[in-house]
Design an enzyme around this catalytic site. Structure first.
Site, PDB file in Angstrom:
ATOM      1  N   GLU A 300     -14.668  43.660   5.790  1.00 39.13           N
ATOM      2  CA  GLU A 300     -14.720  42.657   4.949  1.00 39.13           C
ATOM      3  C   GLU A 300     -14.661  41.130   5.327  1.00 39.13           C
ATOM      4  O   GLU A 300     -13.637  40.599   4.962  1.00 39.13           O
ATOM      5  CB  GLU A 300     -13.682  43.084   3.842  1.00 39.13           C
ATOM      6  CG  GLU A 300     -13.970  44.319   2.935  1.00 39.13           C
ATOM      7  CD  GLU A 300     -12.781  44.491   2.056  1.00 39.13           C
ATOM      8  OE1 GLU A 300     -13.039  45.103   1.031  1.00 39.13           O
ATOM      9  OE2 GLU A 300     -11.622  44.008   2.113  1.00 39.13           O
ATOM     10  N   GLY A 302     -14.856  37.239   5.503  1.00 36.67           N
ATOM     11  CA  GLY A 302     -15.186  36.283   4.694  1.00 36.67           C
ATOM     12  C   GLY A 302     -15.259  35.008   5.516  1.00 36.67           C
ATOM     13  O   GLY A 302     -16.385  34.559   5.838  1.00 36.67           O
ATOM     14  N   ARG A 303     -14.083  34.723   5.805  1.00 37.12           N
ATOM     15  CA  ARG A 303     -14.297  33.458   6.696  1.00 37.12           C
ATOM     16  C   ARG A 303     -15.222  33.474   8.009  1.00 37.12           C
ATOM     17  O   ARG A 303     -15.707  32.437   8.084  1.00 37.12           O
ATOM     18  CB  ARG A 303     -12.628  33.372   7.283  1.00 37.12           C
ATOM     19  CG  ARG A 303     -12.342  32.061   8.050  1.00 37.12           C
ATOM     20  CD  ARG A 303     -11.025  32.461   8.876  1.00 37.12           C
ATOM     21  NE  ARG A 303      -9.991  32.779   7.814  1.00 37.12           N
ATOM     22  CZ  ARG A 303      -9.118  32.254   7.250  1.00 37.12           C
ATOM     23  NH1 ARG A 303      -9.183  30.827   7.206  1.00 37.12           N
ATOM     24  NH2 ARG A 303      -8.362  32.920   6.233  1.00 37.12           N
ATOM     25  N   CYS A 375      -2.526  11.768  -5.719  1.00 41.25           N
ATOM     26  CA  CYS A 375      -1.379  11.322  -6.087  1.00 41.25           C
ATOM     27  C   CYS A 375      -0.099  12.246  -5.623  1.00 41.25           C
ATOM     28  O   CYS A 375       0.385  12.671  -6.107  1.00 41.25           O
ATOM     29  CB  CYS A 375      -1.039  11.121  -7.469  1.00 41.25           C
ATOM     30  SG  CYS A 375      -1.699   9.490  -8.071  1.00 41.25           S
ATOM     31  N   GLU A 376      -0.269  12.620  -4.370  1.00 41.89           N
ATOM     32  CA  GLU A 376       0.705  13.405  -3.527  1.00 41.89           C
ATOM     33  C   GLU A 376       0.763  13.053  -2.270  1.00 41.89           C
ATOM     34  O   GLU A 376      -0.224  12.757  -1.424  1.00 41.89           O
ATOM     35  CB  GLU A 376      -0.122  14.902  -3.437  1.00 41.89           C
ATOM     36  CG  GLU A 376      -0.169  15.670  -4.805  1.00 41.89           C
ATOM     37  CD  GLU A 376       1.199  16.139  -5.394  1.00 41.89           C
ATOM     38  OE1 GLU A 376       2.038  16.228  -4.416  1.00 41.89           O
ATOM     39  OE2 GLU A 376       1.296  16.177  -6.559  1.00 41.89           O
TER      40      GLU A 376
HETATM   41  C1  LIG Z   1      -8.985  42.488   0.704  1.00 40.24           C
HETATM   42  C2  LIG Z   1      -9.403  41.376   1.460  1.00 40.24           C
HETATM   43  N1  LIG Z   1     -10.427  41.654   2.071  1.00 40.24           N
HETATM   44  C3  LIG Z   1     -11.246  40.522   2.853  1.00 40.24           C
HETATM   45  C4  LIG Z   1     -10.431  39.309   2.917  1.00 40.24           C
HETATM   46  C5  LIG Z   1     -11.258  38.609   3.842  1.00 40.24           C
HETATM   47  O1  LIG Z   1     -10.539  37.914   4.522  1.00 40.24           O
HETATM   48  P1  LIG Z   1     -11.361  36.823   5.573  1.00 40.24           P
HETATM   49  O2  LIG Z   1     -11.935  35.773   5.027  1.00 40.24           O
HETATM   50  O3  LIG Z   1     -10.021  36.327   6.474  1.00 40.24           O
HETATM   51  O4  LIG Z   1     -12.000  37.683   6.427  1.00 40.24           O
HETATM   52  C6  LIG Z   1      -9.452  39.258   2.333  1.00 40.24           C
HETATM   53  C7  LIG Z   1      -8.722  37.680   2.300  1.00 40.24           C
HETATM   54  O5  LIG Z   1      -7.615  37.613   2.045  1.00 40.24           O
HETATM   55  C8  LIG Z   1      -8.893  40.076   1.646  1.00 40.24           C
HETATM   56  O6  LIG Z   1      -7.718  39.943   0.870  1.00 40.24           O
END
Ligand SMILES: Cc1ncc(COP(=O)(O)O)c(C=O)c1O
Length: 448
Positions: A300, A302-303, A375-376
Site C-alpha cells: 500500500e 502512498g508517499r 497567523c501562526e
Molecule cells: C493503512 C495504511 N496503508 C498505507 C499507508 C500509506 O503510507 P505511505 O504513504 O507512507 O506509503 C498508510 C499511511 O499512513 C496507512 O495508514
C-alpha cells in the site's frame, strides 16, 4: 553510488535568466498561468513510479518464483482526486481509501470496487454501508466491535463482506513517534501479543455474512530500512498459520501496508524493486518454515508513488533580517503554507529543501528561514536553509517532494485558499484540482 535527489525526473534547475522547468514547462509561465502557490505535478515521473511498483510486484511475487502474486494498492490518503485515480486505474494499480470521501473519489475515478480496500479505525455506519453497497474488495477492520457492525450491515443487504484484520505485530518503525503505527499503545489494529487479532479471526469465521479474506499490517511511515517490515511480516505469517490451525481458514491474502520512504533532502531510499525483492524472499522463506502455501501479497505505497512527483512553487513576498545570537537570519515569507505543505513540518517536524526557480542567483548566501503567511508563529516551512542574498520579492521558490500529504492535508485556516494541482508533461499543463475561491467558503455558509 547514485545520489539521492528530491527533484522529480523532468526537473531542470534555473539557468541564468531562464527559469526552472518541470514537465517541459517553464515554471515562470506556470506561475503566471495558474498563480502561486501551485503544486506542479510531473506526470511522467508519477507514471514511472506507478509502473515501477507494478513491475516489481509482478516480477518478484510471480508463481514461477513459488509465490502467489502481489497487488499494489495506491494509498489514496497521500493525494487523491479523480484524475489521480484515473491514472491509478490506467497503470493497473488498485486503491485503498480511509474514509467515505476517499471512497467516493475512488469510485468517481472509475476504480473497480473489487480493487478497493477500505480502512478506518472508526468507520461510520454510512461508510460501512457505502463500502458494502459499492461491493469493495476488502474492508480492513481495526476493532472487534466492527465485525458485528459489518456482519449485521452485510446481512441486511444479503451480501458477504470480505474482511481483513489489521494486526499490530508489536513492530514499530518510522522516523517519528507520531507516525509509527504498529506498536501496541495506539488506536490502530488488533494486537497479536494479547490475542486480540486471533480472537478477531475466530469471530470473523463464526459471524454470518463475513468472509475472513486477509490479514493486514502497516508498521509506520517514511521507512528506509526493511528490517521492521521483515520482522513484522514473519509474525503476521505465523499468525496466519495459527489462524489456519485454529479455524481451518488459511487466509488467501496478506497486506504488508505502505510506509516506504522518499528523499526530501538527500536521504537514501529504497526502490520498489528492492522492496519487493526483499519482501518476496521473506514471504517465501517464512511460508516454507511454516509449511503453508504462500498468500497473495499486497503493498500500500502512498508517499513513495506521489511524494517525489510534485514540486510546489511559491512567490517570495516579505523578506526581513533579524539579529540572532550568532549573527543574522533572513525571514523569507512565501505566499502559502497550511493551504499546501506546512502541516507535515508542523505535525512531524519534517524537513524539506528549496531552490530558487525564477532565475539563477549566484553570489553569497544568507542563513534563512522560510515561513508561510498564516497567523501562526509555528508556520515554518523550512527552519534553516541557505538562500541567495540576491533573492527578492516576486522570485519563485520551489520546494520538492510535496506530492504526498501536502495537498491532502491542506487546510483553509485563516480562510486562505488551498492550492491547485497542475499536471505537466511535454510542455502541456492540465489542471487536476483548482484553487479554492472565496465562493467556496460562502458555499458552505448558509447565512450567506
Ligand atoms: C493503512 C495504511 N496503508 C498505507 C499507508 C500509506 O503510507 P505511505 O504513504 O507512507 O506509503 C498508510 C499511511 O499512513 C496507512 O495508514
Amino acid at each position: 553510488m547514485a545520489a539521492f535527489t528530491p527533484w522529480p525526473s523532468t526537473w531542470v534547475p534555473a539557468d541564468g535568466d531562464r527559469s526552472a522547468q518541470i514537465g517541459g514547462f517553464d515554471t515562470r509561465s506556470l506561475a503566471a498561468e495558474f498563480g502561486t502557490p501551485v503544486f506542479a505535478l510531473d506526470l511522467a515521473d508519477l507514471r514511472g513510479r506507478m509502473d515501477a511498483w507494478a513491475a516489481a510486484a509482478n516480477e518478484h511475487f510471480a508463481p514461477e518464483r513459488g509465490l502467489a502474486g502481489a497487488d499494489v494498492f495506491y494509498a489514496s490518503k497521500a493525494f487523491t482526486c479523480i484524475s489521480m485515480i484515473r491514472l491509478v486505474v490506467e497503470r493497473g494499480l488498485c486503491a485503498d481509501v480511509a474514509s467515505g470521501g476517499e471512497l467516493a473519489v475512488a469510485l468517481a475515478g472509475g476504480m473497480d470496487p473489487a480493487r478497493i480496500g477500505v480502512h478506518g479505525n472508526n468507520k461510520s455506519a454510512e461508510e460501512i454501508a457505502a463500502a458494502l453497497d459499492a461491493g469493495v474488495g476488502r474492508i480492513v477492520i481495526d476493532s472487534l466491535g466492527e465485525l458485528d457492525l459489518i456482519s449485521a450491515a452485510a446481512g441486511e443487504r444479503g451480501v458477504t463482506a470480505p474482511i481483513f484484520i489489521r494486526v499490530t505485530t508489536g513492530v514499530h518503525a518510522g522516523a517519528n513517534e507520531y507516525i509509527a503505527t504498529a506498536h501496541e499503545d495506539q488506536k490502530f489494529g488488533l494486537s497479536l501479543t494479547d490475542g486480540s487479532a486471533l480472537a478477531a479471526a475466530r469471530r470473523a469465521v463464526e459471524l454470518p455474512n463475513l468472509e475472513l479474506a486477509g490479514l493486514h499490517q502497516h508498521i509506520g511511515s517514511q521507512i528506509s530500512d526493511l528490517e521492521g517490515h521483515a520482522v513484522s511480516t514473519r509474525s503476521l505469517l505465523s499468525l496466519r498459520a495459527e489462524i489456519a490451525r485454529e479455524t481451518g481458514v488459511l487466509v488467501p491474502d496478506v497486506d504488508l501496508g505502505g510506509g516506504y520512504g522518499i528523499t526530501y533532502v538527500d536521504e537514501p531510499t529504497l526502490s520498489p524493486d528492492e522492496v519487493c525483492a526483499r519482501m518476496a524472499g521473506v514471504v517465501r522463506a517464512a511460508c516454507e518454515v511454516l509449511e503453508v502455501a504462500p498468500p497473495r501479497i499486497s503493498f500500500e505505497p502512498g508517499r513513495s508513488i506521489v511524494g517525489p512527483a510534485m514540486v510546489t512553487l511559491y512567490s517570495v513576498g516579505a523578506i526581513k533580517r533579524v539579529t540572532i545570537d550568532d549573527g543574522e537570519r533572513s525571514y523569507v515569507a512565501i505566499d502559502g503554507s497550511m493551504g499546501d505543505t506546512v502541516l507535515r513540518p508542523m505535525l512531524y517536524g519534517s524537513v524539506y529543501t528549496a531552490d530558487v526557480a525564477s532565475r539563477e542567483i549566484s553570489g553569497p548566501t544568507v542563513r534563512s528561514r522560510i515561513v508561510g503567511k498564516h497567523c501562526e508563529s509555528g508556520d515554518i516551512m523550512i527552519r534553516d536553509i541557505d538562500l541567495p542574498e540576491g533573492l527578492e520579492r516576486g522570485d519563485l521558490l520551489a520546494i520538492p517532494a510535496t506530492g504526498a500529504y501536502g495537498r491532502s492535508m491542506a487546510s483553509n485556516y485563516n480562510l486562505l485558499a488551498r492550492s491547485p494541482v497542475v499536471a505537466v508533461e511535454n510542455g502541456e499543463a492540465t489542471l487536476w484540482l483548482r484553487r479554492d475561491t472565496v465562493s467556496d467558503f460562502f458555499a458552505v455558509d448558509p447565512a450567506y
